[in-house]
Design an enzyme around this catalytic site. Structure first.
Site, PDB file in Angstrom:
ATOM      1  N   HIS A 153       1.204   4.592   0.687  1.00  0.00           N
ATOM      2  CA  HIS A 153       0.370   5.625   1.417  1.00  0.00           C
ATOM      3  C   HIS A 153       0.874   7.316   1.448  1.00  0.00           C
ATOM      4  O   HIS A 153       1.121   8.148   1.172  1.00  0.00           O
ATOM      5  CB  HIS A 153       1.143   6.140   2.983  1.00  0.00           C
ATOM      6  CG  HIS A 153       1.157   4.846   3.998  1.00  0.00           C
ATOM      7  ND1 HIS A 153      -0.004   5.028   4.781  1.00  0.00           N
ATOM      8  CD2 HIS A 153       1.961   3.473   4.309  1.00  0.00           C
ATOM      9  CE1 HIS A 153       0.671   4.094   5.893  1.00  0.00           C
ATOM     10  NE2 HIS A 153       1.407   2.986   5.326  1.00  0.00           N
ATOM     11  N   HIS A 203       0.672  -1.227   0.366  1.00  0.00           N
ATOM     12  CA  HIS A 203      -0.025   0.142  -0.260  1.00  0.00           C
ATOM     13  C   HIS A 203       0.887   0.759   0.245  1.00  0.00           C
ATOM     14  O   HIS A 203       1.726   0.972   0.894  1.00  0.00           O
ATOM     15  CB  HIS A 203      -0.672  -0.172   1.352  1.00  0.00           C
ATOM     16  CG  HIS A 203      -0.287  -0.255   2.902  1.00  0.00           C
ATOM     17  ND1 HIS A 203       0.479  -1.708   3.291  1.00  0.00           N
ATOM     18  CD2 HIS A 203       0.273   0.211   3.360  1.00  0.00           C
ATOM     19  CE1 HIS A 203       0.498  -1.564   4.209  1.00  0.00           C
ATOM     20  NE2 HIS A 203       0.452  -0.109   4.590  1.00  0.00           N
TER      21      HIS A 203
HETATM   22  P1  AMP Z   1       1.397  -0.111   7.697  1.00  0.00           P
HETATM   23  O1  AMP Z   1       1.686   0.063   8.797  1.00  0.00           O
HETATM   24  O2  AMP Z   1       2.505   0.159   6.062  1.00  0.00           O
HETATM   25  O3  AMP Z   1       1.335  -1.340   7.322  1.00  0.00           O
HETATM   26  O4  AMP Z   1       0.056   0.623   6.925  1.00  0.00           O
HETATM   27  C1  AMP Z   1      -0.933   0.019   7.230  1.00  0.00           C
HETATM   28  C2  AMP Z   1      -2.283   1.007   7.933  1.00  0.00           C
HETATM   29  O5  AMP Z   1      -3.241   0.278   7.628  1.00  0.00           O
HETATM   30  C3  AMP Z   1      -1.862   1.662   8.912  1.00  0.00           C
HETATM   31  O6  AMP Z   1      -1.835   2.975   8.800  1.00  0.00           O
HETATM   32  C4  AMP Z   1      -3.172   1.033   9.317  1.00  0.00           C
HETATM   33  O7  AMP Z   1      -4.040   2.453  10.265  1.00  0.00           O
HETATM   34  C5  AMP Z   1      -4.345   0.594   8.043  1.00  0.00           C
HETATM   35  N1  AMP Z   1      -5.451   0.176   7.782  1.00  0.00           N
HETATM   36  C6  AMP Z   1      -5.130  -0.418   8.723  1.00  0.00           C
HETATM   37  N2  AMP Z   1      -6.586  -1.536   9.078  1.00  0.00           N
HETATM   38  C7  AMP Z   1      -7.705  -0.719   7.802  1.00  0.00           C
HETATM   39  C8  AMP Z   1      -8.664  -0.512   7.034  1.00  0.00           C
HETATM   40  N3  AMP Z   1      -9.462  -1.515   7.877  1.00  0.00           N
HETATM   41  N4  AMP Z   1      -8.749   0.135   7.077  1.00  0.00           N
HETATM   42  C9  AMP Z   1      -8.386   1.376   6.925  1.00  0.00           C
HETATM   43  N5  AMP Z   1      -6.995   1.161   7.086  1.00  0.00           N
HETATM   44  C10 AMP Z   1      -6.829   0.547   7.956  1.00  0.00           C
END
Ligand code: AMP
Length: 113
Positions: free
Chosen positions: A101, A99
């Site tokens: 950001h 993903h």
């Molecule tokens: P990372 O730490 O780079 O893997 O980022 C994962 C991101 O996904 C974090 O910023 C979380 O807040 C976000 N996240 C986790 N579950 C969800 C969800 N169901 N909907 C939207 N964002 C999410």
């Protein structure tokens, strides 16, 4: 194994989707770290940046292009924004579906935490 981002891409899990096409889906982060915090994901499951290779590298360019499109859509293009791809434990990755950001709406600091 259930992947929450695959579920969001398939619309089997709720998310605040802001953009989607045949290759990617973008939605608001559930725990925003900036006034604008949007995640842009490939529909195909790619565990992380470490799993990007010559066979699928094109999707990364598309994630960045979609981020630019969303930035204009959200009115943050002029002030700027930060794009982040986290890989693995030390990179701070917590969801193992690649993903991008998109963070904006405040002045970012450097170095990142
Ligand atoms: P990372 O730490 O780079 O893997 O980022 C994962 C991101 O996904 C974090 O910023 C979380 O807040 C976000 N996240 C986790 N579950 C969800 C969800 N169901 N909907 C939207 N964002 C999410």
């Amino acid at each position: 194994m259930i992947c929450i981002f695959c579920e969001i891409a398939a619309r089997e899990r709720a998310a605040r989707i802001v953009y989607e096409d045949d290759r990617v889906v973008a939605f608001h982060d559930v725990n925003p770290q900036a006034p604008v915090h949007i995640l842009i994901i490939p529909r195909d499951h790619i565990s992380g940046p470490l799993d990007v290779d010559v066979a699928n590298e094109g999707i990364i360019g598309h994630l960045v292009a979609v981020a630019a499109r969303i930035a204009r859509q959200e009115g943050i293009a002029d002030n700027g924004y930060r794009l982040v791809l986290n890989q693995g434990r030390d990179g701070g990755q917590s969801v193992f579906h690649t993903h991008l950001h998109l963070l904006a709406g405040r002045r970012m600091t450097w170095p990142p935490g």
